[in-house]
Design an enzyme around this catalytic site. Structure first.
Site, mmCIF file in Angstrom:
data_model
loop_
_atom_site.group_PDB
_atom_site.id
_atom_site.type_symbol
_atom_site.label_atom_id
_atom_site.label_comp_id
_atom_site.label_asym_id
_atom_site.label_seq_id
_atom_site.Cartn_x
_atom_site.Cartn_y
_atom_site.Cartn_z
ATOM 1 N N THR A 40 13.086 4.886 11.722
ATOM 2 C CA THR A 40 13.897 3.739 12.120
ATOM 3 C C THR A 40 13.396 2.485 11.428
ATOM 4 O OG1 THR A 40 14.325 4.775 14.240
ATOM 5 C CG2 THR A 40 14.732 2.408 14.101
ATOM 6 N N THR A 80 0.846 -1.198 0.000
ATOM 7 C CA THR A 80 0.000 0.000 0.000
ATOM 8 C C THR A 80 0.879 1.246 0.000
ATOM 9 O OG1 THR A 80 -1.829 -1.121 1.102
ATOM 10 C CG2 THR A 80 -1.740 1.282 1.325
ATOM 11 N N CYS A 123 -9.892 -6.421 0.833
ATOM 12 C CA CYS A 123 -9.860 -5.002 1.153
ATOM 13 C C CYS A 123 -11.246 -4.382 1.072
ATOM 14 C CB CYS A 123 -8.921 -4.283 0.198
ATOM 15 S SG CYS A 123 -7.406 -5.192 -0.044
#
Ligand SMILES: *Cc1c(COP(=O)(O)O)cnc(C)c1O
Length: 392
Positions: free
Chosen positions: A237, A72, A325
């Site tokens: 990170t 996505t 979805c």
């Protein structure tokens, strides 16, 4: 109850080989790859290895692989990042009507930002109309984004032909290959693909991690600001364990592609033949040959797909209607609608997505329950119809 999982297009279980690779990073080797001490250097090394594995699997250079949170994000970034970087050249984007929502919604957003987007039609098998691509691609076109294989009906596009057209016209070509990696051979350098999205959890890797390949020959604007991670284009990170898992998952999926796809394809064809033999008014959605080895999308006349899915669930069989979805919404599948499937069969569509772990015994059990369930639902549907008739 013995459960049977046939929804591998929605997500896949984590492979034990992948988990084993991730374990040290989740426990002892927890360093931040940006730290300069030994813990950090170890973590950095894990990421370097994973990046190499992904690059080898996709056929590109290490420096062309950017880790993301999944397909996505990769799709959002590819479309918005490339369109913005090339705004000086034009404002036209070409995609298709059958893309994943992460592509379609991003394109809608680009339209609101002043770009012009063409959504190509597909034929009744789900293949993109190449004639339309040739017709609409123009001097102001900066990006073509067309998925490699569809997540609902499994149709595999003529990707090389599309890549060639884009190249000839000097237009950047991005493909969402989330369903295709590990199922078909994809070598981005050989094929002339400029950008490609992939996801870990569709490949027996972990969730929440993916990658975007971006060719060194093109530019893209950053997706996240605030750090030097991912060559300064995607700050934050790094999800080290996820990245390690993705690297291993891509390595395994692309290494075993021939054996797996052959095995899965023969199971798929057996499944389809059995159902077509035993259930009347069965229709296979998608292309009969140019199709993902693990995808079976069927419509049953006079049967509602959602009711069928729920009935199969009571037997422990997990399948899906349309795409995962869009579940929870009652909206018709945009893919089947674009293919011109009649409304009642769109409502009747059910997707079975198998895997290399699926057995013939499981298929036999599913077909048996499918025969029972379809008969039951057709009976109910016929009763309701006759009752409606009486009330008139
Ligand atoms: C699953 C899927 C996505 C989304 O991937 P995530 O990693 O879950 O965000 C995008 N495109 C296709 C074709 C998919 O099947």
């Amino acid at each position: 109850m013995n459960r049977i999982y046939m929804d591998n297009a929605a997500t896949t279980p984590l492979s034990s080989e992948v988990l084993a690779e991730m374990m040290p990073v989740l426990t002892t080797d927890f360093g931040n790859p940006n730290s300069l001490h030994s813990f950090g250097r170890d973590a950095k090394q894990y990421i370097d290895i994973a990046r190499s594995r992904v690059a080898r699997g996709l056929g590109c250079d290490d420096e062309e692989v950017y880790f993301t949170s999944g397909a996505t994000e990769s799709n959002n970034w590819a479309i918005s990042g490339i369109a913005r970087a090339y705004r000086h050249k034009g404002n036209h984007i070409i995609t298709t009507k059958i893309e994943h929502p992460s592509v379609l919604e991003t394109c809608r957003k680009m339209e609101r930002d002043g770009y012009r987007v063409t959504y190509l039609d597909v034929d009744e098998t789900g293949l993109v109309r190449i004639d339309q691509l040739l017709h609409y691609i123009g001097a102001d076109t900066i990006l073509v984004s067309i998925m490699a294989a569809n997540n609902e009906v499994g149709t595999i596009q003529n990707l090389q032909a599309i890549a060639n057209i884009a190249k000839e016209k000097g237009v950047i070509f991005h493909t969402d290959a989330t369903q295709a990696v590990g199922a078909i051979n994809l070598n981005v350098h050989e094929m002339g693909i400029d950008a490609m999205s992939i996801s870990g959890h569709k490949l027996n890797g972990p969730k929440g991690v993916g990658a975007l390949y971006v060719s060194n020959r093109i530019i893209i604007t950053p997706f996240m600001n605030g750090g030097e991670q991912e060559y300064g284009l995607r700050a934050g990170t790094s999800n080290v364990a996820g990245i390690v898992g993705l690297g291993k998952a891509v390595e395994i999926a692309t290494r075993d592609i021939l054996a797996n796809s052959k095995k899965v394809r023969s199971l798929r064809d057996y499944f389809i033949a059995e159902v077509e033999k035993k259930i009347e008014m069965t229709y296979l959605n998608g292309h009969s040959i140019q199709r993902l080895p693990n995808n079976i999308n069927l419509s049953f006349g006079m049967v509602d797909g959602e009711s069928l899915m729920c009935m199969l669930d009571t037997y422990g069989i997990a399948v899906s209607t349309g795409s995962a979805c869009s579940s929870g919404s009652t909206e018709a599948s945009h893919v089947l609608v674009a293919m011109g499937i009649p409304a009642d069969l769109v409502q009747g569509a059910v997707r079975f997505s198998i895997s290399k772990s699926t057995t013939k015994e499981e298929i036999d059990f599913v077909v048996e329950k499918l025969v029972e369930s379809v008969a039951k639902l057709r009976k109910i549907s016929a009763m309701q119809k006759s009752q409606v008739g009486k009330g008139e």
